[in-house]
Motif scaffolding. Sequence first.
Motif, PDB file in Angstrom:
ATOM      1  N   ASN A 141       0.804  -1.291   0.246  1.00 33.09           N
ATOM      2  CA  ASN A 141       0.024   0.032   0.132  1.00 33.09           C
ATOM      3  C   ASN A 141       0.785   1.219   0.016  1.00 33.09           C
ATOM      4  OD1 ASN A 141      -2.512   1.292  -0.010  1.00 33.09           O
ATOM      5  ND2 ASN A 141      -3.118   0.850   2.078  1.00 33.09           N
ATOM      6  N   PHE A 142       2.021   1.314  -0.504  1.00 32.61           N
ATOM      7  CA  PHE A 142       2.989   2.379  -0.479  1.00 32.61           C
ATOM      8  C   PHE A 142       2.806   3.063  -1.915  1.00 32.61           C
ATOM      9  CE2 PHE A 142       7.392   3.966  -0.680  1.00 32.61           C
ATOM     10  CZ  PHE A 142       7.268   5.038   0.015  1.00 32.61           C
ATOM     11  N   LEU A 143       2.554   4.355  -2.113  1.00 30.45           N
ATOM     12  CA  LEU A 143       2.659   5.063  -3.335  1.00 30.45           C
ATOM     13  C   LEU A 143       2.017   4.280  -4.449  1.00 30.45           C
ATOM     14  CD1 LEU A 143       6.166   6.826  -2.897  1.00 30.45           C
ATOM     15  CD2 LEU A 143       3.995   7.511  -2.061  1.00 30.45           C
ATOM     16  N   ILE A 144       0.928   3.436  -4.268  1.00 31.52           N
ATOM     17  CA  ILE A 144       0.366   2.808  -5.348  1.00 31.52           C
ATOM     18  C   ILE A 144      -0.137   3.631  -6.560  1.00 31.52           C
ATOM     19  CG2 ILE A 144      -0.363   0.789  -4.059  1.00 31.52           C
ATOM     20  CD1 ILE A 144      -3.121   1.872  -3.813  1.00 31.52           C
ATOM     21  N   TRP A 145      -0.460   4.799  -6.418  1.00 31.39           N
ATOM     22  CA  TRP A 145      -0.735   5.871  -7.591  1.00 31.39           C
ATOM     23  C   TRP A 145       0.759   6.206  -8.305  1.00 31.39           C
ATOM     24  CZ3 TRP A 145      -4.916   7.629  -9.980  1.00 31.39           C
ATOM     25  CH2 TRP A 145      -4.655   8.998 -10.704  1.00 31.39           C
ATOM     26  N   GLN A 146       1.495   6.697  -7.138  1.00 32.18           N
ATOM     27  CA  GLN A 146       2.808   7.359  -7.886  1.00 32.18           C
ATOM     28  C   GLN A 146       3.765   6.499  -8.384  1.00 32.18           C
ATOM     29  OE1 GLN A 146       1.271   7.652  -5.049  1.00 32.18           O
ATOM     30  NE2 GLN A 146       0.986   9.831  -4.218  1.00 32.18           N
ATOM     31  N   GLY A 147       3.739   5.282  -8.042  1.00 31.76           N
ATOM     32  CA  GLY A 147       4.710   4.177  -8.173  1.00 31.76           C
ATOM     33  C   GLY A 147       4.256   3.282  -9.426  1.00 31.76           C
ATOM     34  N   ALA A 148       3.366   3.706 -10.277  1.00 31.42           N
ATOM     35  CA  ALA A 148       2.987   3.266 -11.289  1.00 31.42           C
ATOM     36  C   ALA A 148       4.028   2.816 -12.361  1.00 31.42           C
ATOM     37  CB  ALA A 148       1.947   3.955 -12.303  1.00 31.42           C
ATOM     38  N   TYR A 149       5.094   3.526 -12.365  1.00 35.51           N
ATOM     39  CA  TYR A 149       6.248   3.031 -13.340  1.00 35.51           C
ATOM     40  C   TYR A 149       7.567   3.326 -12.516  1.00 35.51           C
ATOM     41  CZ  TYR A 149       3.688   2.199 -17.411  1.00 35.51           C
ATOM     42  OH  TYR A 149       2.919   1.431 -18.483  1.00 35.51           O
TER      43      TYR A 149
ATOM     44  N   GLU B  71      23.114   1.573  -8.459  1.00 31.80           N
ATOM     45  CA  GLU B  71      23.697   0.786  -9.753  1.00 31.80           C
ATOM     46  C   GLU B  71      22.793  -0.166 -10.538  1.00 31.80           C
ATOM     47  OE1 GLU B  71      28.433   0.370  -8.464  1.00 31.80           O
ATOM     48  OE2 GLU B  71      27.106  -1.368  -8.441  1.00 31.80           O
ATOM     49  N   ALA B  72      21.870  -0.558  -9.802  1.00 26.46           N
ATOM     50  CA  ALA B  72      20.894  -1.800 -10.286  1.00 26.46           C
ATOM     51  C   ALA B  72      19.797  -0.866 -11.157  1.00 26.46           C
ATOM     52  CB  ALA B  72      19.874  -2.073  -9.125  1.00 26.46           C
ATOM     53  N   PHE B  73      19.508   0.499 -10.430  1.00 29.33           N
ATOM     54  CA  PHE B  73      18.599   1.595 -11.226  1.00 29.33           C
ATOM     55  C   PHE B  73      19.116   1.972 -12.562  1.00 29.33           C
ATOM     56  CE2 PHE B  73      17.489   5.710 -12.442  1.00 29.33           C
ATOM     57  CZ  PHE B  73      15.961   5.705 -12.592  1.00 29.33           C
ATOM     58  N   TYR B  74      20.521   2.148 -12.890  1.00 34.03           N
ATOM     59  CA  TYR B  74      21.074   2.680 -14.061  1.00 34.03           C
ATOM     60  C   TYR B  74      21.316   1.459 -15.082  1.00 34.03           C
ATOM     61  CZ  TYR B  74      21.380   7.369 -12.564  1.00 34.03           C
ATOM     62  OH  TYR B  74      20.972   8.775 -12.362  1.00 34.03           O
ATOM     63  N   LYS B  75      21.020   0.312 -14.443  1.00 34.05           N
ATOM     64  CA  LYS B  75      21.182  -0.598 -15.409  1.00 34.05           C
ATOM     65  C   LYS B  75      19.776  -0.998 -16.138  1.00 34.05           C
ATOM     66  CE  LYS B  75      24.918  -3.555 -13.778  1.00 34.05           C
ATOM     67  NZ  LYS B  75      25.046  -3.996 -12.509  1.00 34.05           N
ATOM     68  N   ARG B  76      18.557  -0.524 -15.426  1.00 35.13           N
ATOM     69  CA  ARG B  76      17.126  -0.646 -16.015  1.00 35.13           C
ATOM     70  C   ARG B  76      16.827   0.224 -17.279  1.00 35.13           C
ATOM     71  NH1 ARG B  76      14.197  -2.078 -11.158  1.00 35.13           N
ATOM     72  NH2 ARG B  76      15.820  -3.485  -9.805  1.00 35.13           N
ATOM     73  N   LYS B  77      16.220  -0.295 -18.078  1.00 33.91           N
ATOM     74  CA  LYS B  77      15.596   0.349 -19.273  1.00 33.91           C
ATOM     75  C   LYS B  77      14.095   0.788 -18.911  1.00 33.91           C
ATOM     76  CE  LYS B  77      18.282  -0.637 -23.271  1.00 33.91           C
ATOM     77  NZ  LYS B  77      18.532  -1.827 -24.338  1.00 33.91           N
ATOM     78  N   ARG B  78      13.873   2.004 -18.727  1.00 32.95           N
ATOM     79  CA  ARG B  78      12.625   2.543 -18.328  1.00 32.95           C
ATOM     80  C   ARG B  78      11.905   2.961 -19.804  1.00 32.95           C
ATOM     81  NH1 ARG B  78      12.275   6.897 -13.799  1.00 32.95           N
ATOM     82  NH2 ARG B  78      10.395   5.803 -13.342  1.00 32.95           N
ATOM     83  N   ARG B  79      10.698   2.085 -19.875  1.00 38.07           N
ATOM     84  CA  ARG B  79      10.074   2.103 -21.359  1.00 38.07           C
ATOM     85  C   ARG B  79       8.737   2.852 -20.934  1.00 38.07           C
ATOM     86  NH1 ARG B  79      12.978  -2.426 -22.406  1.00 38.07           N
ATOM     87  NH2 ARG B  79      11.605  -3.607 -21.022  1.00 38.07           N
ATOM     88  N   PHE B  80       8.087   2.799 -19.869  1.00 44.93           N
ATOM     89  CA  PHE B  80       6.741   3.520 -19.720  1.00 44.93           C
ATOM     90  C   PHE B  80       5.706   3.098 -20.754  1.00 44.93           C
ATOM     91  CE2 PHE B  80      10.169   6.641 -18.122  1.00 44.93           C
ATOM     92  CZ  PHE B  80       9.708   6.483 -16.731  1.00 44.93           C
ATOM     93  N   GLY B  81       5.911   2.116 -21.093  1.00 46.01           N
ATOM     94  CA  GLY B  81       4.894   1.357 -21.952  1.00 46.01           C
ATOM     95  C   GLY B  81       5.247   1.658 -23.491  1.00 46.01           C
ATOM     96  N   GLY B  82       6.324   2.320 -23.700  1.00 44.30           N
ATOM     97  CA  GLY B  82       6.761   2.683 -25.181  1.00 44.30           C
ATOM     98  C   GLY B  82       7.728   1.560 -25.536  1.00 44.30           C
ATOM     99  N   LEU B  83       8.676   1.881 -26.564  1.00 44.16           N
ATOM    100  CA  LEU B  83       9.685   1.126 -27.044  1.00 44.16           C
ATOM    101  C   LEU B  83      10.885   1.789 -26.999  1.00 44.16           C
ATOM    102  CD1 LEU B  83       8.310  -0.297 -30.303  1.00 44.16           C
ATOM    103  CD2 LEU B  83       8.197  -1.435 -28.072  1.00 44.16           C
ATOM    104  N   ASP B  84      11.893   0.923 -26.850  1.00 39.28           N
ATOM    105  CA  ASP B  84      13.287   1.401 -26.997  1.00 39.28           C
ATOM    106  C   ASP B  84      13.695   1.973 -28.229  1.00 39.28           C
ATOM    107  OD1 ASP B  84      13.982   0.832 -24.304  1.00 39.28           O
ATOM    108  OD2 ASP B  84      14.974  -0.955 -24.800  1.00 39.28           O
ATOM    109  N   LYS B  85      14.571   3.027 -28.669  1.00 37.79           N
ATOM    110  CA  LYS B  85      15.001   3.573 -29.668  1.00 37.79           C
ATOM    111  C   LYS B  85      15.318   2.532 -30.626  1.00 37.79           C
ATOM    112  CE  LYS B  85      16.398   8.225 -28.057  1.00 37.79           C
ATOM    113  NZ  LYS B  85      17.159   7.932 -26.772  1.00 37.79           N
ATOM    114  N   GLU B  86      16.161   1.379 -30.118  1.00 36.21           N
ATOM    115  CA  GLU B  86      16.695   0.624 -30.991  1.00 36.21           C
ATOM    116  C   GLU B  86      15.578  -0.708 -31.458  1.00 36.21           C
ATOM    117  OE1 GLU B  86      18.581  -0.159 -26.991  1.00 36.21           O
ATOM    118  OE2 GLU B  86      18.153   1.469 -28.287  1.00 36.21           O
ATOM    119  N   GLU B  87      14.524  -0.553 -30.735  1.00 36.10           N
ATOM    120  CA  GLU B  87      13.639  -1.671 -30.790  1.00 36.10           C
ATOM    121  C   GLU B  87      12.777  -1.463 -32.085  1.00 36.10           C
ATOM    122  OE1 GLU B  87      13.031  -3.844 -26.660  1.00 36.10           O
ATOM    123  OE2 GLU B  87      11.730  -1.957 -27.249  1.00 36.10           O
TER     124      GLU B  87
END
Length: 243
Positions: free
Chosen positions: A196-204, A227-243
């Motif tokens: 029940n933590f930041l369920i609205w704000q934490g959507a992505y 370090e883990a964060f910077y290894k992630r690819k955040r897509r927000f439902g879209g596609l990466d540039k190379e995809e």
Amino acid sequence: MARAKKTELPRVDERLQSIGIIMDGNGRWAKRRLLPRSAGHVAGAKAIQPILEDLRKIGIHHVTLYAFSTENWKRPEEEVTGLMELIYKYLDEVVIPKIRADENFCMRFLGDKARLPEKLRNKCIEVEEMAGEREFVCNLALNYGGRDEIIHAVNEAIKDGCSPITEEDISRRMYTSHSPDPDLIIRTAGELRVSNFLIWQGAYSELFVTDTLWPDFSRADIIAAIEAFYKRKRRFGGLDKEE
Ligand code: IPE
Ligand code: IPE
Ligand code: MG
């Protein structure tokens, strides 16, 4: 040969400005030491300030700490009373002197203050009034629940005559309206849920779960999370540039 724990702090950029932390595991920390749960909470409270300092040093501007949920009232009365007193003491002895000494630090509270004991409620108001907008904001989620927050925001939107209610109408009425959504949510003590933590704000938000118990959470854990964060690819439902 065992690798030495990294202690050098990285610097973050605009991709990582807001962090939420579910500070879990105080009870287990105490149990492992054959101590009462209250001792775990005391150790947990002590862990907060050095972590905030490090997060600020690396360039984070908004940190939201989950301190007490709307569901935590279900715990034994003795534990709840102890927690309320401990939070009061933390605000009075640590946060207020910190705000006085540091013009860049402020604290806000997320959650309905009405249910808090009067003494603590007044202390929260005092802390909020001491510092409005400053460079580094710590949001302390106290009697906080994401569902409660959404219901509260929707009711406010209805009162204000919003029809139909939009996403923006709700976001503006959340307890967190002054802070950006968390880019990263860290949970200590290993549970794979958001409770029940930041369920609205934490959507992505990116999630990082560590087995480290909150009172043991240290600089090395922060570094691992970043370090883990910077290894992630955040897509927000879209596609990466190379995809
Ligand atoms: C987190 O630690 C603090 C609060 C929820 C107030 P817990 O008290 O939940 O610790 P565990 O999960 O029992 O180890
Ligand atoms: C989440 O931890 C709440 C806080 C850290 C304040 P809990 O210990 O209450 O979560 P559950 O019960 O394991 O989901
Ligand atoms: Mg817990």
